[in-house]
Write a protein that holds these residues in place. Sequence first.
Motif, PDB file in Angstrom:
ATOM      1  N   THR A 100       0.673  -1.270  -0.154  1.00 42.65           N
ATOM      2  CA  THR A 100      -0.097  -0.016   0.019  1.00 42.65           C
ATOM      3  C   THR A 100       0.817   1.371   0.088  1.00 42.65           C
ATOM      4  OG1 THR A 100       0.063  -0.027   2.551  1.00 42.65           O
ATOM      5  CG2 THR A 100      -2.032  -1.086   1.264  1.00 42.65           C
ATOM      6  N   VAL A 101       0.419   2.329  -0.555  1.00 42.84           N
ATOM      7  CA  VAL A 101       0.917   3.531  -0.752  1.00 42.84           C
ATOM      8  C   VAL A 101       1.517   4.069   0.497  1.00 42.84           C
ATOM      9  CG1 VAL A 101       0.922   5.870  -1.423  1.00 42.84           C
ATOM     10  CG2 VAL A 101      -0.435   4.219  -2.820  1.00 42.84           C
ATOM     11  N   ASP A 102       0.761   3.930   1.764  1.00 39.71           N
ATOM     12  CA  ASP A 102       1.114   4.161   3.238  1.00 39.71           C
ATOM     13  C   ASP A 102       2.268   3.391   3.670  1.00 39.71           C
ATOM     14  OD1 ASP A 102      -0.221   2.065   3.821  1.00 39.71           O
ATOM     15  OD2 ASP A 102      -1.736   3.107   4.740  1.00 39.71           O
ATOM     16  N   LEU A 151       2.136   0.648   4.886  1.00 43.57           N
ATOM     17  CA  LEU A 151       1.360  -0.413   6.075  1.00 43.57           C
ATOM     18  C   LEU A 151       1.408  -1.790   5.561  1.00 43.57           C
ATOM     19  CD1 LEU A 151      -0.919   1.891   7.905  1.00 43.57           C
ATOM     20  CD2 LEU A 151       1.486   1.018   8.735  1.00 43.57           C
ATOM     21  N   ILE A 164      -4.802  -1.061  11.870  1.00 42.73           N
ATOM     22  CA  ILE A 164      -4.859   0.204  11.629  1.00 42.73           C
ATOM     23  C   ILE A 164      -5.045   0.992  12.976  1.00 42.73           C
ATOM     24  CG2 ILE A 164      -6.332   2.388  10.813  1.00 42.73           C
ATOM     25  CD1 ILE A 164      -6.799   0.708   8.075  1.00 42.73           C
ATOM     26  N   GLU A 195      -1.846   0.971  14.631  1.00 42.56           N
ATOM     27  CA  GLU A 195      -0.890   2.106  14.121  1.00 42.56           C
ATOM     28  C   GLU A 195      -1.321   3.574  14.809  1.00 42.56           C
ATOM     29  OE1 GLU A 195       1.882   2.854  12.000  1.00 42.56           O
ATOM     30  OE2 GLU A 195       1.693   0.634  12.632  1.00 42.56           O
TER      31      GLU A 195
END
Length: 164
Positions: free
Chosen positions: A113-115, A117, A158, A161
């Motif tokens: 994923t772009v983030d 994670l 999530i 995090e």
Amino acid sequence: MEKICISQRKADEIKAICNEFGNDPGELINILHTVQGKLGYLPKEVQELIALQIGVPASRVYGVVTFYSFFTMKPKGKYPISVCMGTACYVRGGEKVLDEFKRQLSIEVGQTTVDGLFSLDSLRCVGACGLAPVVMVGSRVYGRLKPADVKGIIDEFIELEKEA
């Protein structure tokens, strides 16, 4: 493949790991496991440094890295997701669970994923056939999953995090 630059600090860590194993070519798999544990992946430049340090051709290191599915040459997400696609998991809906992870995360197998994670992979067998279909997130095992369970698993990490 994109070229990366290894900092002197990382290079020193890699050399120290090789030294811990006596720079022994017979310890290559252990060295690779340890280095990947530190860096998260084994790019070409890291493989070349290990080869030089233990005195083997870079092609030998590359051969080991590409042979064993545990090793990766691409960075994985902080929470790597592995969906079992072995026979029992597949027959009991593993493909639908995998499709739901792809949909929820907007990535394909082998992507991150772009983030940073999550990364998504599929495996041939986790060895927990009685719990099929099975998903591993890092070392945590989730069994008897349905596509509807996927969002809750993602949300769980999530939340971790947010707490960190």
